[in-house]
Design a protein around this motif. Structure first.
Motif, PDB file in Angstrom:
ATOM      1  N   ARG A  98      16.218  64.170   9.242  1.00 27.04           N
ATOM      2  CA  ARG A  98      15.461  63.200   8.436  1.00 27.04           C
ATOM      3  C   ARG A  98      14.254  62.628   9.176  1.00 27.04           C
ATOM      4  N   ALA A  99      13.962  63.135  10.347  1.00 26.83           N
ATOM      5  CA  ALA A  99      12.829  62.620  11.133  1.00 26.83           C
ATOM      6  C   ALA A  99      11.553  62.655  10.297  1.00 26.83           C
ATOM      7  N   GLY A 100      10.850  61.542  10.280  1.00 26.04           N
ATOM      8  CA  GLY A 100       9.593  61.453   9.563  1.00 26.04           C
ATOM      9  C   GLY A 100       9.710  61.075   8.107  1.00 26.04           C
ATOM     10  N   GLN A 101      10.909  60.954   7.581  1.00 27.39           N
ATOM     11  CA  GLN A 101      11.065  60.598   6.174  1.00 27.39           C
ATOM     12  C   GLN A 101      10.851  59.112   5.913  1.00 27.39           C
ATOM     13  N   LEU A 102      11.099  58.308   6.924  1.00 30.21           N
ATOM     14  CA  LEU A 102      10.920  56.865   6.788  1.00 30.21           C
ATOM     15  C   LEU A 102       9.838  56.410   7.760  1.00 30.21           C
ATOM     16  N   PRO A 103       9.088  55.361   7.384  1.00 27.63           N
ATOM     17  CA  PRO A 103       8.082  54.875   8.322  1.00 27.63           C
ATOM     18  C   PRO A 103       8.736  54.318   9.570  1.00 27.63           C
ATOM     19  N   PRO A 104       8.079  54.489  10.721  1.00 32.19           N
ATOM     20  CA  PRO A 104       8.645  53.915  11.942  1.00 32.19           C
ATOM     21  C   PRO A 104       8.621  52.390  11.858  1.00 32.19           C
ATOM     22  N   PRO A 105       9.533  51.737  12.558  1.00 33.01           N
ATOM     23  CA  PRO A 105       9.555  50.273  12.543  1.00 33.01           C
ATOM     24  C   PRO A 105       8.239  49.697  13.076  1.00 33.01           C
ATOM     25  N   ALA A 106       7.877  48.545  12.561  1.00 32.26           N
ATOM     26  CA  ALA A 106       6.669  47.866  13.031  1.00 32.26           C
ATOM     27  C   ALA A 106       6.755  47.664  14.536  1.00 32.26           C
ATOM     28  N   GLY A 107       5.673  47.958  15.215  1.00 31.40           N
ATOM     29  CA  GLY A 107       5.610  47.773  16.656  1.00 31.40           C
ATOM     30  C   GLY A 107       6.252  48.888  17.461  1.00 31.40           C
ATOM     31  N   ALA A 108       6.761  49.909  16.786  1.00 26.57           N
ATOM     32  CA  ALA A 108       7.400  51.016  17.510  1.00 26.57           C
ATOM     33  C   ALA A 108       6.365  51.771  18.331  1.00 26.57           C
ATOM     34  N   ARG A 109       6.776  52.184  19.501  1.00 25.66           N
ATOM     35  CA  ARG A 109       5.914  53.002  20.356  1.00 25.66           C
ATOM     36  C   ARG A 109       6.329  54.446  20.151  1.00 25.66           C
ATOM     37  N   GLY A 110       5.488  55.187  19.471  1.00 26.26           N
ATOM     38  CA  GLY A 110       5.814  56.569  19.160  1.00 26.26           C
ATOM     39  C   GLY A 110       6.591  56.665  17.867  1.00 26.26           C
ATOM     40  N   GLY A 111       6.911  57.882  17.497  1.00 29.32           N
ATOM     41  CA  GLY A 111       7.686  58.104  16.289  1.00 29.32           C
ATOM     42  C   GLY A 111       6.884  58.156  15.015  1.00 29.32           C
ATOM     43  N   GLN A 112       5.553  58.093  15.126  1.00 33.79           N
ATOM     44  CA  GLN A 112       4.738  58.106  13.922  1.00 33.79           C
ATOM     45  C   GLN A 112       4.273  59.498  13.506  1.00 33.79           C
ATOM     46  N   GLY A 113       4.309  60.484  14.407  1.00 35.81           N
ATOM     47  CA  GLY A 113       3.723  61.792  14.144  1.00 35.81           C
ATOM     48  C   GLY A 113       4.247  62.465  12.895  1.00 35.81           C
ATOM     49  N   LEU A 114       5.559  62.619  12.778  1.00 35.61           N
ATOM     50  CA  LEU A 114       6.119  63.281  11.597  1.00 35.61           C
ATOM     51  C   LEU A 114       5.904  62.457  10.335  1.00 35.61           C
ATOM     52  N   TRP A 115       5.907  61.136  10.460  1.00 38.24           N
ATOM     53  CA  TRP A 115       5.622  60.271   9.312  1.00 38.24           C
ATOM     54  C   TRP A 115       4.186  60.506   8.824  1.00 38.24           C
ATOM     55  N   ILE A 116       3.253  60.569   9.744  1.00 43.42           N
ATOM     56  CA  ILE A 116       1.852  60.827   9.378  1.00 43.42           C
ATOM     57  C   ILE A 116       1.725  62.192   8.713  1.00 43.42           C
ATOM     58  N   ILE A 117       2.387  63.206   9.265  1.00 44.73           N
ATOM     59  CA  ILE A 117       2.351  64.540   8.681  1.00 44.73           C
ATOM     60  C   ILE A 117       2.869  64.494   7.244  1.00 44.73           C
ATOM     61  N   GLN A 118       3.970  63.798   7.027  1.00 43.10           N
ATOM     62  CA  GLN A 118       4.542  63.687   5.675  1.00 43.10           C
ATOM     63  C   GLN A 118       3.546  63.041   4.704  1.00 43.10           C
ATOM     64  N   GLN A 119       2.801  62.054   5.177  1.00 44.43           N
ATOM     65  CA  GLN A 119       1.858  61.364   4.307  1.00 44.43           C
ATOM     66  C   GLN A 119       0.622  62.209   4.015  1.00 44.43           C
ATOM     67  N   ALA A 120       0.224  63.041   4.946  1.00 48.61           N
ATOM     68  CA  ALA A 120      -1.017  63.801   4.819  1.00 48.61           C
ATOM     69  C   ALA A 120      -0.865  65.072   3.990  1.00 48.61           C
ATOM     70  N   CYS A 121       0.324  65.642   3.944  1.00 50.03           N
ATOM     71  CA  CYS A 121       0.514  66.956   3.323  1.00 50.03           C
ATOM     72  C   CYS A 121       1.214  66.852   1.977  1.00 50.03           C
ATOM     73  N   ASP A 122       1.040  67.890   1.168  1.00 51.70           N
ATOM     74  CA  ASP A 122       1.710  67.948  -0.130  1.00 51.70           C
ATOM     75  C   ASP A 122       3.173  68.363   0.009  1.00 51.70           C
ATOM     76  N   GLN A 123       3.463  69.185   0.983  1.00 51.22           N
ATOM     77  CA  GLN A 123       4.839  69.593   1.266  1.00 51.22           C
ATOM     78  C   GLN A 123       4.943  69.847   2.763  1.00 51.22           C
ATOM     79  N   VAL A 124       6.081  69.448   3.325  1.00 48.67           N
ATOM     80  CA  VAL A 124       6.363  69.698   4.738  1.00 48.67           C
ATOM     81  C   VAL A 124       7.757  70.306   4.831  1.00 48.67           C
ATOM     82  N   GLU A 125       7.844  71.420   5.537  1.00 49.50           N
ATOM     83  CA  GLU A 125       9.135  72.048   5.797  1.00 49.50           C
ATOM     84  C   GLU A 125       9.387  71.948   7.294  1.00 49.50           C
ATOM     85  N   LEU A 126      10.548  71.449   7.647  1.00 54.64           N
ATOM     86  CA  LEU A 126      10.897  71.259   9.049  1.00 54.64           C
ATOM     87  C   LEU A 126      12.221  71.953   9.318  1.00 54.64           C
ATOM     88  N   ARG A 127      12.221  72.798  10.320  1.00 57.61           N
ATOM     89  CA  ARG A 127      13.435  73.494  10.731  1.00 57.61           C
ATOM     90  C   ARG A 127      13.558  73.383  12.238  1.00 57.61           C
TER      91      ARG A 127
END
Length: 143
Positions: A98-127
């Motif tokens: 489920r990485a990237g499905q939820l926004p990272p907590p406010a003030g988190a250091r890191g953890g935003q990359g997959l969230w940003i990818i999810q927001q930018a793309c129409d579909q993301v497949e992760l394996r």
């Protein structure tokens, strides 16, 4: 938000890319990849804001490879009549399907990359499995 295609089969491989896919190994220097993606996305006829979205998503995926998976990976890029697809693969392993499905907590250091990818793309497949991780990012050509 994107169509998340990843919970079932998280450890199962994706279908291989088509024979027309361009394959580019990378190691540390990511600027040539961003330039390549920008050029291919423009040539595919993506709207300027969608070009930015794809370059951003690929930049995040490749930066994750550099940061978390030993610094080396492969970018594959292809298009068809409906979309342009970029795939980043590396030798790393993720445990959370489920990485990237939820926004990272406010003030988190890191953890935003997959969230940003999810927001930018129409579909993301992760394996991810013992053989490595693949992030496949789709952007519709008509969006």
């Amino acid at each position: 938000m994107t169509d998340v295609a990843r919970a079932p089969g998280f450890g199962e491989p994706l279908a291989g890319p088509p024979a027309c896919a361009e394959s580019v190994p990378f190691h540390l220097d990511l600027s040539p990849l961003r330039s390549l993606v920008r050029t291919r996305a423009r040539a595919a006829g993506l709207a300027p804001h969608r070009v930015v979205d794809l370059v951003l998503a690929v930049g995040e995926a490749t930066a994750n490879t550099v940061r978390h998976a030993g610094g080396a990976g492969t970018l594959r890029i292809w298009q068809d009549a409906a979309e342009i697809v970029c795939e980043v693969s590396d030798a790393g392993r993720m445990e959370d399907p489920r990485a990237g499905q939820l926004p990272p907590p406010a003030g988190a250091r890191g953890g935003q990359g997959l969230w940003i990818i999810q927001q930018a793309c129409d579909q993301v497949e992760l394996r991810s499995s013992d053989t490595g991780t693949v992030v496949r990012m789709h952007i519709r050509r008509d969006a």
